[in-house]
Design a protein around this motif. Sequence first.
Motif, PDB file in Angstrom:
ATOM      1  N   ASN A  44       0.859  -1.169   0.000  1.00 54.57           N
ATOM      2  CA  ASN A  44       0.000   0.000   0.000  1.00 54.57           C
ATOM      3  C   ASN A  44       0.900   1.224   0.000  1.00 54.57           C
ATOM      4  O   ASN A  44       1.980   1.211   0.596  1.00 54.57           O
ATOM      5  CB  ASN A  44      -0.905   0.010   1.231  1.00 54.57           C
ATOM      6  CG  ASN A  44      -1.857  -1.165   1.251  1.00 54.57           C
ATOM      7  OD1 ASN A  44      -2.346  -1.605   0.220  1.00 54.57           O
ATOM      8  ND2 ASN A  44      -2.108  -1.693   2.431  1.00 54.57           N
ATOM      9  N   ASP A  45       0.464   2.276  -0.662  1.00 57.52           N
ATOM     10  CA  ASP A  45       1.260   3.508  -0.731  1.00 57.52           C
ATOM     11  C   ASP A  45       1.121   4.269   0.578  1.00 57.52           C
ATOM     12  O   ASP A  45       0.179   5.023   0.779  1.00 57.52           O
ATOM     13  CB  ASP A  45       0.795   4.360  -1.920  1.00 57.52           C
ATOM     14  CG  ASP A  45       1.604   5.630  -2.050  1.00 57.52           C
ATOM     15  OD1 ASP A  45       2.791   5.624  -1.662  1.00 57.52           O
ATOM     16  OD2 ASP A  45       1.051   6.633  -2.544  1.00 57.52           O
ATOM     17  N   GLN A  55      11.627   1.038  -6.498  1.00 58.85           N
ATOM     18  CA  GLN A  55      10.260   1.276  -6.053  1.00 58.85           C
ATOM     19  C   GLN A  55       9.499   1.899  -7.202  1.00 58.85           C
ATOM     20  O   GLN A  55       9.964   2.860  -7.818  1.00 58.85           O
ATOM     21  CB  GLN A  55      10.221   2.200  -4.835  1.00 58.85           C
ATOM     22  CG  GLN A  55       8.817   2.393  -4.300  1.00 58.85           C
ATOM     23  CD  GLN A  55       8.785   3.209  -3.016  1.00 58.85           C
ATOM     24  OE1 GLN A  55       9.789   3.758  -2.586  1.00 58.85           O
ATOM     25  NE2 GLN A  55       7.622   3.281  -2.404  1.00 58.85           N
ATOM     26  N   PRO A 111       3.624   5.020  -7.299  1.00 53.23           N
ATOM     27  CA  PRO A 111       2.322   4.532  -6.822  1.00 53.23           C
ATOM     28  C   PRO A 111       1.198   4.839  -7.809  1.00 53.23           C
ATOM     29  O   PRO A 111       1.173   5.904  -8.429  1.00 53.23           O
ATOM     30  CB  PRO A 111       2.111   5.298  -5.521  1.00 53.23           C
ATOM     31  CG  PRO A 111       3.463   5.772  -5.117  1.00 53.23           C
ATOM     32  CD  PRO A 111       4.222   5.975  -6.388  1.00 53.23           C
ATOM     33  N   ASN A 160      -3.020   4.147  -5.043  1.00 53.96           N
ATOM     34  CA  ASN A 160      -2.591   3.868  -3.669  1.00 53.96           C
ATOM     35  C   ASN A 160      -1.884   2.531  -3.492  1.00 53.96           C
ATOM     36  O   ASN A 160      -1.883   1.954  -2.413  1.00 53.96           O
ATOM     37  CB  ASN A 160      -3.776   3.966  -2.699  1.00 53.96           C
ATOM     38  CG  ASN A 160      -4.327   5.366  -2.639  1.00 53.96           C
ATOM     39  OD1 ASN A 160      -3.565   6.328  -2.654  1.00 53.96           O
ATOM     40  ND2 ASN A 160      -5.635   5.483  -2.601  1.00 53.96           N
ATOM     41  N   ARG A 161      -1.297   1.997  -4.571  1.00 52.41           N
ATOM     42  CA  ARG A 161      -0.543   0.745  -4.539  1.00 52.41           C
ATOM     43  C   ARG A 161       0.809   0.986  -5.202  1.00 52.41           C
ATOM     44  O   ARG A 161       0.932   1.821  -6.092  1.00 52.41           O
ATOM     45  CB  ARG A 161      -1.279  -0.368  -5.288  1.00 52.41           C
ATOM     46  CG  ARG A 161      -2.715  -0.566  -4.872  1.00 52.41           C
ATOM     47  CD  ARG A 161      -2.955  -1.545  -3.761  1.00 52.41           C
ATOM     48  NE  ARG A 161      -2.463  -2.848  -4.173  1.00 52.41           N
ATOM     49  CZ  ARG A 161      -1.770  -3.651  -3.393  1.00 52.41           C
ATOM     50  NH1 ARG A 161      -1.516  -3.303  -2.167  1.00 52.41           N
ATOM     51  NH2 ARG A 161      -1.346  -4.805  -3.811  1.00 52.41           N
ATOM     52  N   ALA A 162       1.820   0.239  -4.778  1.00 53.30           N
ATOM     53  CA  ALA A 162       3.146   0.348  -5.371  1.00 53.30           C
ATOM     54  C   ALA A 162       3.834  -1.008  -5.264  1.00 53.30           C
ATOM     55  O   ALA A 162       3.344  -1.922  -4.587  1.00 53.30           O
ATOM     56  CB  ALA A 162       3.972   1.413  -4.652  1.00 53.30           C
ATOM     57  N   HIS A 189       1.039  -3.345   5.687  1.00 50.46           N
ATOM     58  CA  HIS A 189       0.863  -2.736   4.369  1.00 50.46           C
ATOM     59  C   HIS A 189       1.566  -3.499   3.242  1.00 50.46           C
ATOM     60  O   HIS A 189       1.535  -3.048   2.101  1.00 50.46           O
ATOM     61  CB  HIS A 189       1.273  -1.257   4.347  1.00 50.46           C
ATOM     62  CG  HIS A 189       0.484  -0.417   5.305  1.00 50.46           C
ATOM     63  ND1 HIS A 189      -0.866  -0.197   5.166  1.00 50.46           N
ATOM     64  CD2 HIS A 189       0.868   0.220   6.441  1.00 50.46           C
ATOM     65  CE1 HIS A 189      -1.290   0.554   6.161  1.00 50.46           C
ATOM     66  NE2 HIS A 189      -0.256   0.817   6.952  1.00 50.46           N
TER      67      HIS A 189
END
Length: 151
Positions: free
Chosen positions: A80-81, A105, A108, A111-113, A140
Amino acid sequence: MDNKEYKKFYLIREDVLPESVNKTLEIKDALKKNPNLSIFEAVKQFNLSRSAFYKYRDTIFPVEEKQQSTKEFTLILYVNDVVGMLANVLNKVSEWRLSVLTIHQSIPMKNRATITLSLDATNTNLELDDVVELLKQIEHVTKVELISMTI
């Protein structure tokens, strides 16, 4: 988090492998020995369908081909971001005495990465399965997948 999403690895004797898997190994060897040989020509030569070759080619290899003096692997974490997420993961990795070889990384989205980590486990007693399970327990982190390894 479904544990079935993580694939375990097994050592298996060659004589019990299905013919298509054995042929895949022979084709990979032929392609390595002759870089001018195309996959189309190789599968034809060994009488195996291209779809069977593509199905098995990245999943089967001789153990001696992959043995290394280090325990290195690359994992992708779906997270989760959340602010500080990468720092939290890296702190845990450091606590477990894993060396970080590379980090990536993603940007995002919704809201996801993802966090891709190449790790060296030479200085820890943890096995790959242990590391995956520990990473899954971090708040998360929604999923952890192995994408490459040396043994």
